[in-house]
Design a protein around this motif. Structure first.
Motif, PDB file in Angstrom:
ATOM      1  N   LEU A 294       0.825  -1.195   0.000  1.00 29.73           N
ATOM      2  CA  LEU A 294       0.000   0.000   0.000  1.00 29.73           C
ATOM      3  C   LEU A 294       0.866   1.254   0.000  1.00 29.73           C
ATOM      4  N   THR A 295       0.350   2.319  -0.624  1.00 28.36           N
ATOM      5  CA  THR A 295       1.007   3.616  -0.513  1.00 28.36           C
ATOM      6  C   THR A 295       1.067   4.008   0.966  1.00 28.36           C
ATOM      7  N   GLY A 296       2.235   4.385   1.433  1.00 25.68           N
ATOM      8  CA  GLY A 296       2.412   4.714   2.837  1.00 25.68           C
ATOM      9  C   GLY A 296       3.091   3.623   3.631  1.00 25.68           C
ATOM     10  N   GLN A 297       3.298   2.443   3.008  1.00 26.88           N
ATOM     11  CA  GLN A 297       3.980   1.350   3.696  1.00 26.88           C
ATOM     12  C   GLN A 297       5.495   1.396   3.528  1.00 26.88           C
TER      13      GLN A 297
ATOM     14  N   GLN B  10      -3.123 -10.552   4.996  1.00 27.56           N
ATOM     15  CA  GLN B  10      -4.119  -9.867   4.185  1.00 27.56           C
ATOM     16  C   GLN B  10      -4.419 -10.638   2.902  1.00 27.56           C
ATOM     17  N   VAL B  11      -3.560 -11.571   2.545  1.00 23.76           N
ATOM     18  CA  VAL B  11      -3.746 -12.370   1.335  1.00 23.76           C
ATOM     19  C   VAL B  11      -4.719 -13.505   1.642  1.00 23.76           C
TER      20      VAL B  11
ATOM     21  N   ILE C  68       2.433 -10.445   9.386  1.00 24.47           N
ATOM     22  CA  ILE C  68       3.373  -9.323   9.273  1.00 24.47           C
ATOM     23  C   ILE C  68       2.609  -8.034   9.505  1.00 24.47           C
ATOM     24  N   PRO C  69       3.113  -7.120  10.344  1.00 22.40           N
ATOM     25  CA  PRO C  69       2.401  -5.849  10.580  1.00 22.40           C
ATOM     26  C   PRO C  69       2.409  -4.963   9.341  1.00 22.40           C
ATOM     27  N   LYS C  70       1.384  -4.104   9.267  1.00 13.73           N
ATOM     28  CA  LYS C  70       1.266  -3.207   8.123  1.00 13.73           C
ATOM     29  C   LYS C  70       2.477  -2.290   8.013  1.00 13.73           C
ATOM     30  N   ILE C  71       2.885  -1.703   9.133  1.00 14.01           N
ATOM     31  CA  ILE C  71       4.081  -0.877   9.146  1.00 14.01           C
ATOM     32  C   ILE C  71       5.250  -1.766   9.538  1.00 14.01           C
TER      33      ILE C  71
END
Length: 554
Positions: free
Chosen positions: A9-12, A97-98, A110-113
């Motif tokens: 994602l944009t921002g990751q 998320q998959v 795995i964490p988003k950030i």
């Protein structure tokens, strides 16, 4: 050749992860290149980062490839994009998320950030790179233990699944630069020390680069309120005798068009860079296109002269901008450099020696610039010198003062002249002075002139054409066009005189380059390869398009 992709994602921080990978490969001494893709919206959407690595310095890196060895994705969008592109023997690695992967073991918590750092670990583990070599880069960028732990987790996941031979340290010294980096380096080499700009994708990197690189050289950048202010501040800088450039994209070029006309009317030299993106209007801000060319060649009220150049590769950007600065000074007119987003943002590793050679390859030529005092009353700013560009002074030269008015004027610069006279003399000289410029690199040829098929293109198309021609030089000749206006008509006619078919490849829907060169190709069988969905061809897609258009085998 090894190839990897990260999509999140944009921002990751996908770009940050890619930069770390690129720095590691540069430190290890490996030739590589990068393809980047961004969402067109400011917040949200996806970012992709693909990296291609060559283990043989003698082999040129290919254009973007269809297949990748391994893809690391955040969600189902990543699986959708890469499930058909991953080579059979390797997998897609994903987070929780998959949901549509067939391999349950790849669904990891795995964490988003932090996904980006974990992805770096997965790739470097698969490459067999020393853990400590990459850890140093991670620690330089991230001080917290959490990110370092995520990197370790990703590295452990693939360290026993090395893709081919491990990448060991070598002595080769590379630098990783983008087209925007190359333009910035070339501008500095060409004498630019002052820059006026306004941020816009994909030209913002030039403003960022020069803001960092000019102050140590005694220069400065100025972020102004909009593109109108940028070009007029730059015109004032050039009027004072200082070299400068402006860089923008399509919407900014629309705002700068009046200033470009003023440059031509007053014969003040200026280089303008247009990093083309998809239009019209805001269009596709992060997607590539070559659709501003008609505007760059013809845009503006009234009739005036200009020069339009297009680099054909990242390294070519360094040379072209220096040549553009010389041409602007000599012909005293706007010189426009048209890139496309893909070439502007494309990042490749090049030997330092090659970069230095390009930086030092062009001698600065300020044209007919007068810096000595002139006898009072003798200086005629806009006089015709047998069709040559007139002599130009700068403020402070005694006896060399003149009025640079956008109103029509006579040869001394005085307004309200006899229009019947000056439109037949000064205006025609000004209008036609770039009809036949002295430029010795109008295009580059690849392959044999006797080849039955010639492919013509520029910008991001350049590497696709060159790669295809090198695979089959007996069938194809490539012409990488740099000089779009004025068109090098006779040179093009001579270059294709023995070819039977011509293909013009460009990233727009209307075949703008083909229209520019129609006189040169009118007696040949001509076809077009056109793409305007914002995506850049892979090597395989480009060859497939050629087969479909011409019914030939590659």
């Amino acid at each position: 050749m090894k190839s990897f992709a990260i999509l999140g994602l944009t921002g990751q921080g996908i770009e940050t992860g890619g930069e770390i990978l690129s720095n590691v490969l540069k430190t290890l001494g490996y030739k590589h290149r990068v393809w980047r893709d961004f969402s067109t919206i400011i917040r949200g959407g996806h970012t992709a980062y693909e990296i291609y690595i060559s283990e043989d310095d003698e082999i040129e890196l290919p254009p973007r490839l269809e297949k990748v060895d391994l893809a690391i994705v955040w969600d189902d969008e990543g699986v959708k994009r890469y499930k058909d592109r991953v080579k059979n023997e390797y997998s897609i690695y994903g987070s929780k998320q998959v949901t549509n992967t067939v391999e349950e073991k790849n669904i990891l918590d795995i964490p988003k950030i932090g996904f980006n750092v974990w992805a770096v670990g997965v790739i470097t583990g698969a490459l067999g790179i020393s853990f400590k070599e990459v850890q140093q880069q991670i620690q330089q960028r991230f001080k917290d233990q959490k990110n370092q732990d995520l990197f370790y987790e990703g590295f452990q996941l693939t360290k026993t699944r090395c893709v081919g031979r491990p990448l060991l340290k070598r002595d080769t010294e590379y630098a990783s630069i983008s087209g925007n980096d190359a333009l910035s380096l070339g501008a500095i080499a060409g004498g630019v020390r002052h820059y006026f700009g306004y941020p816009i994708t994909p030209a913002s990197e030039i403003l960022e680069n020069l803001s960092e690189w000019l102050p140590p050289l005694g220069g400065a950048t100025y972020q102004v309120e909009d593109e109108i202010a940028a070009i007029h501040a730059a015109i004032g800088c050039s009027f004072s005798g200082k070299r400068t450039i402006v860089a923008t994209s399509g919407p900014g070029i629309s705002l700068m068009t009046e200033g470009i006309g003023y440059c031509s009317a007053t014969e003040i030299p200026l280089v303008i860079i247009d990093n083309q993106r998809g239009g019209p209007s805001t269009g596709m801000p992060t997607k590539t296109e070559q659709s501003d060319l008609n505007h760059l060649k013809y845009g503006g009220h009234g009739e005036f002269s200009r020069v339009l150049l297009t680099p054909t590769s990242v390294i070519d950007c360094i040379t072209v901008i220096q040549e553009a600065l010389n041409l602007a000074d000599y012909y005293q007119c706007p010189v426009i450099i048209a890139l496309d987003l893909d070439l502007a943002l494309r990042r490749v590793s090049l030997p330092w020696t090659e970069i230095e050679e390009a930086i030092n390859g062009i001698v600065i030529d300020r044209g007919r610039l007068i810096t000595e005092n002139v006898e009072d009353g003798k200086y005629i700013r806009y006089e015709s010198l047998d069709g040559l560009p007139p002599n130009r002074t700068i403020p402070g030269v005694k006896g060399g003062a003149y009025v640079a008015s956008g109103d029509e004027h006579d040869e001394r610069g005085y307004m309200e002249p006899d229009f019947k006279e000056v439109r037949q003399s000064l205006h025609l000289r000004r209008l036609h002075k770039t009809d036949d410029i002295i430029y010795h690199r109008a295009f580059s040829k690849v392959g044999s002139e006797k080849a039955p098929i010639t492919i013509i293109g520029t910008g991001a198309m350049g590497e696709l054409i060159e790669h295809l021609v090198n695979k089959d030089p007996e069938t194809y000749q490539g012409i990488l066009l740099r000089q779009l206006s004025p068109v090098p008509l006779q040179e093009l006619i001579d270059a294709i005189k023995e070819t039977k078919k011509v293909i013009v490849a460009e990233y727009n829907a209307t075949g703008q380059i083909r229209t520019f060169i129609k006189e040169a190709i009118q007696h040949k069988e001509v076809n077009s390869i056109l793409r305007f969905d914002g995506e850049h061809y892979t090597e395989e897609e480009f060859e497939k398009e050629l087969v479909q258009r011409l019914g030939v085998s590659t």
